[in-house]
Design a protein around this motif. Sequence first.
Motif, mmCIF file in Angstrom:
data_model
loop_
_atom_site.group_PDB
_atom_site.id
_atom_site.type_symbol
_atom_site.label_atom_id
_atom_site.label_comp_id
_atom_site.label_asym_id
_atom_site.label_seq_id
_atom_site.Cartn_x
_atom_site.Cartn_y
_atom_site.Cartn_z
ATOM 1 N N VAL A 53 0.839 -1.196 0.000
ATOM 2 C CA VAL A 53 0.000 0.000 0.000
ATOM 3 C C VAL A 53 0.874 1.247 0.000
ATOM 4 O O VAL A 53 1.858 1.321 0.731
ATOM 5 C CB VAL A 53 -0.926 0.006 1.242
ATOM 6 N N ARG A 54 0.501 2.251 -0.795
ATOM 7 C CA ARG A 54 1.225 3.525 -0.825
ATOM 8 C C ARG A 54 0.782 4.408 0.336
ATOM 9 O O ARG A 54 -0.310 4.224 0.878
ATOM 10 C CB ARG A 54 0.974 4.263 -2.140
ATOM 11 N N LEU A 55 1.616 5.384 0.676
ATOM 12 C CA LEU A 55 1.292 6.380 1.697
ATOM 13 C C LEU A 55 0.608 7.533 0.978
ATOM 14 O O LEU A 55 1.200 8.158 0.091
ATOM 15 C CB LEU A 55 2.567 6.829 2.405
ATOM 16 N N ALA A 56 -0.634 7.802 1.330
ATOM 17 C CA ALA A 56 -1.470 8.747 0.597
ATOM 18 C C ALA A 56 -0.991 10.190 0.715
ATOM 19 O O ALA A 56 -0.491 10.612 1.755
ATOM 20 C CB ALA A 56 -2.916 8.658 1.085
ATOM 21 N N GLY A 80 -2.538 4.626 4.448
ATOM 22 C CA GLY A 80 -1.254 4.025 4.132
ATOM 23 C C GLY A 80 -0.738 3.172 5.270
ATOM 24 O O GLY A 80 -1.395 3.024 6.299
ATOM 25 N N PRO A 81 0.454 2.618 5.059
ATOM 26 C CA PRO A 81 1.042 1.749 6.081
ATOM 27 C C PRO A 81 1.317 2.497 7.383
ATOM 28 O O PRO A 81 1.568 3.700 7.364
ATOM 29 C CB PRO A 81 2.354 1.283 5.450
ATOM 30 N N GLU A 82 1.283 1.773 8.488
ATOM 31 C CA GLU A 82 1.526 2.375 9.803
ATOM 32 C C GLU A 82 2.976 2.816 9.976
ATOM 33 O O GLU A 82 3.246 3.768 10.697
ATOM 34 C CB GLU A 82 1.155 1.389 10.917
ATOM 35 N N GLU A 83 3.900 2.119 9.310
ATOM 36 C CA GLU A 83 5.318 2.422 9.465
ATOM 37 C C GLU A 83 6.057 1.977 8.212
ATOM 38 O O GLU A 83 5.618 1.069 7.508
ATOM 39 C CB GLU A 83 5.876 1.686 10.683
ATOM 40 N N GLY A 84 7.187 2.639 7.935
ATOM 41 C CA GLY A 84 8.005 2.251 6.797
ATOM 42 C C GLY A 84 9.041 3.315 6.492
ATOM 43 O O GLY A 84 9.289 4.211 7.303
ATOM 44 N N TRP A 85 9.647 3.206 5.308
ATOM 45 C CA TRP A 85 10.673 4.145 4.847
ATOM 46 C C TRP A 85 10.226 4.775 3.539
ATOM 47 O O TRP A 85 9.720 4.078 2.650
ATOM 48 C CB TRP A 85 11.986 3.415 4.608
ATOM 49 N N VAL A 86 10.401 6.090 3.422
ATOM 50 C CA VAL A 86 10.083 6.815 2.193
ATOM 51 C C VAL A 86 11.232 7.759 1.851
ATOM 52 O O VAL A 86 12.048 8.093 2.704
ATOM 53 C CB VAL A 86 8.777 7.646 2.324
ATOM 54 N N SER A 87 11.280 8.179 0.604
ATOM 55 C CA SER A 87 12.197 9.238 0.193
ATOM 56 C C SER A 87 11.465 10.556 0.376
ATOM 57 O O SER A 87 10.292 10.672 0.004
ATOM 58 C CB SER A 87 12.586 9.062 -1.272
ATOM 59 N N VAL A 88 12.132 11.551 0.943
ATOM 60 C CA VAL A 88 11.489 12.857 1.122
ATOM 61 C C VAL A 88 11.610 13.711 -0.142
ATOM 62 O O VAL A 88 10.849 14.662 -0.321
ATOM 63 C CB VAL A 88 12.033 13.632 2.341
#
Length: 127
Positions: A53-56, A80-88
């Motif tokens: 799932v993507r982070l909205a 979206g997911p409760e926790e994870g890693w994204v690029s800012v």
Amino acid sequence: RSSPQTSAAPLGKHPAHRSASSMAQTWEVVGGVGLGGIVVREGRPTSSPVVFVRLATGALIEELEMQGERLHFRKISGLGPEEGWVSVRISGKDLCVPSSRSPKALENAGASLRETPAAASRSEAPP
């Protein structure tokens, strides 16, 4: 004897050197418009597995750790997911931007909404 510094940012000022007592940074997802949000990965490397799932766009997240332009987050609000890693940021385009809203204020607002009289009456057993 002084030891060489590895970063131009003074210790304690760089996001990776925040003390545990300082307030965690809140971020807002601004990227992924028209795509269902931004990609979330299980780990810091961009080669780590993608979360289904993507982070909205519009989601608010709390910074747990920052390494370069990779952000380890916990979701405060949004889809979206409760926790994870994204690029800012990717290719000079912001995907997440710092927000002035504090996680505690948002949590308290959510608790207030859950404690409304209508919510309380729905949870009561019938007479």
